[in-house]
Enzyme design. Sequence first.
Site, PDB file in Angstrom:
ATOM      1  CB  THR A 189      -0.871  -0.037   1.270  1.00  0.00           C
ATOM      2  OG1 THR A 189      -1.832  -1.071   1.096  1.00  0.00           O
ATOM      3  CG2 THR A 189      -1.576   1.253   1.540  1.00  0.00           C
ATOM      4  NE  ARG A 217      -9.322  -7.217   3.388  1.00  0.00           N
ATOM      5  CZ  ARG A 217      -8.277  -6.397   3.395  1.00  0.00           C
ATOM      6  NH1 ARG A 217      -7.976  -5.701   2.331  1.00  0.00           N
ATOM      7  NH2 ARG A 217      -7.531  -6.280   4.470  1.00  0.00           N
ATOM      8  N   GLY A 219     -10.538  -3.248   3.201  1.00  0.00           N
ATOM      9  CA  GLY A 219      -9.545  -3.162   4.274  1.00  0.00           C
ATOM     10  C   GLY A 219      -9.642  -1.852   5.035  1.00  0.00           C
ATOM     11  CG  ASP A 220      -6.037  -0.602   6.830  1.00  0.00           C
ATOM     12  OD1 ASP A 220      -5.973  -1.369   5.838  1.00  0.00           O
ATOM     13  OD2 ASP A 220      -5.051   0.034   7.242  1.00  0.00           O
ATOM     14  CB  THR A 240       0.990   0.121   5.067  1.00  0.00           C
ATOM     15  OG1 THR A 240       1.072  -1.079   4.289  1.00  0.00           O
ATOM     16  CG2 THR A 240       2.314   0.359   5.763  1.00  0.00           C
ATOM     17  N   GLY A 241      -0.655  -2.345   6.402  1.00  0.00           N
ATOM     18  CA  GLY A 241      -0.526  -3.580   7.166  1.00  0.00           C
ATOM     19  C   GLY A 241      -1.754  -4.436   6.974  1.00  0.00           C
TER      20      GLY A 241
HETATM   21  N1  ASP Z   1      -3.790  -2.291   4.670  1.00  0.00           N
HETATM   22  C1  ASP Z   1      -4.061  -2.856   3.373  1.00  0.00           C
HETATM   23  C2  ASP Z   1      -5.320  -3.672   3.439  1.00  0.00           C
HETATM   24  O1  ASP Z   1      -5.506  -4.395   4.385  1.00  0.00           O
HETATM   25  C3  ASP Z   1      -2.955  -3.691   2.854  1.00  0.00           C
HETATM   26  C4  ASP Z   1      -1.617  -3.002   2.795  1.00  0.00           C
HETATM   27  O2  ASP Z   1      -1.297  -2.199   3.660  1.00  0.00           O
HETATM   28  O3  ASP Z   1      -0.866  -3.277   1.856  1.00  0.00           O
HETATM   29  O4  ASP Z   1      -6.094  -3.630   2.519  1.00  0.00           O
END
Ligand code: ASP
Length: 321
Positions: A189, A217, A219-220, A240-241
């Site tokens: 990300t 789905r 994400g955050d 990111t995570g």
């Molecule tokens: N945080 C992102 C997600 O869960 C993934 C990422 O940080 O690469 O969609």
Amino acid sequence: MKLSKFYYAILFFLISCNQDNDRFAIVIHGGAGTILKKNMSDEMEKEYKIKLEEALNIGHSILRENGKSIDAVEAVIKFLEDSELFNAGKGSVLSNNEEVEMDASIMRGDNLNAGAISGVKQIKNPIKLARKVMEESDHVFLSGLGAEKFALSKGFELISNENLITEKRLKSLKNIKKRDSIIDNKFGTVGCVAVDKNGNITSGTSTGGMTNKKWNRIGDVPIIGAGTYANNETCGISSTGWGEFFIRNVVAYDISAQIEYNKISIKNAAKNTLEKVKKLGGSGGVIGIDKDLNIIMEFNTEGMYRGFKKYNGETEIKIYK
Ligand code: ASP
């Protein structure tokens, strides 16, 4: 004589005030995860570092020329979305049915206005659409086909999903499908936080989410308070995570809230929050800048593509722990 000393004092005061107003900074990430030196060729490492440096320079020159942090953040994230190295825009990871589905958000710290989109499949630069939602709709968060209809109505071009797919991501999808997982421990990300000369903070984040995701789905990243948050009174954060854990810990807002209510430093706040993420079994990182221009790049993984550049030229670009 006394009078001239007085004038000098005033002059000095005015100069230092002016210098204070010239302060600005930018920080970026290109994802965290199991990024180990032993798995990275020298060329790849160089390629990542060059992209990060170019991205920082784009934002830095906008801010230096008295530009707004919102414009710097949008330009930097657009640049990173266009690079296939990162999991955003072209080069996003693929969902279970071999499609790119992107999420993005942006927030400004002066008026707490925000815009977000999720699950878009035909937009070249999701960060631009997130900003459009913030500035030209009555809403904060649009999703899927609705978000794309809104984009069309605002003059965005819809592109074919195939244009966003890369060979590298097809390969990783195949590998991860063998394990029937969405956990590849690499999060690519992209995110950016900037403070301009007027002290306005903007944060933005953009992603393709997690490889092999199903069922639309989300994400955050597009969730204000989890992946992105900005408040001129506290700080700006981009995460990111492993998104599920970042949503459950409301990561970006949690850091801001600790600064607001507990009056602690951004560094300690970020450490506390990432500790909570870790306790639940999650991993990842955050970047941020507080209102006094303190910069953080914290993570609990092996590495995070990251860098910052300040008004005085001070720069750091790093990948590993
Ligand atoms: N945080 C992102 C997600 O869960 C993934 C990422 O940080 O690469 O969609």
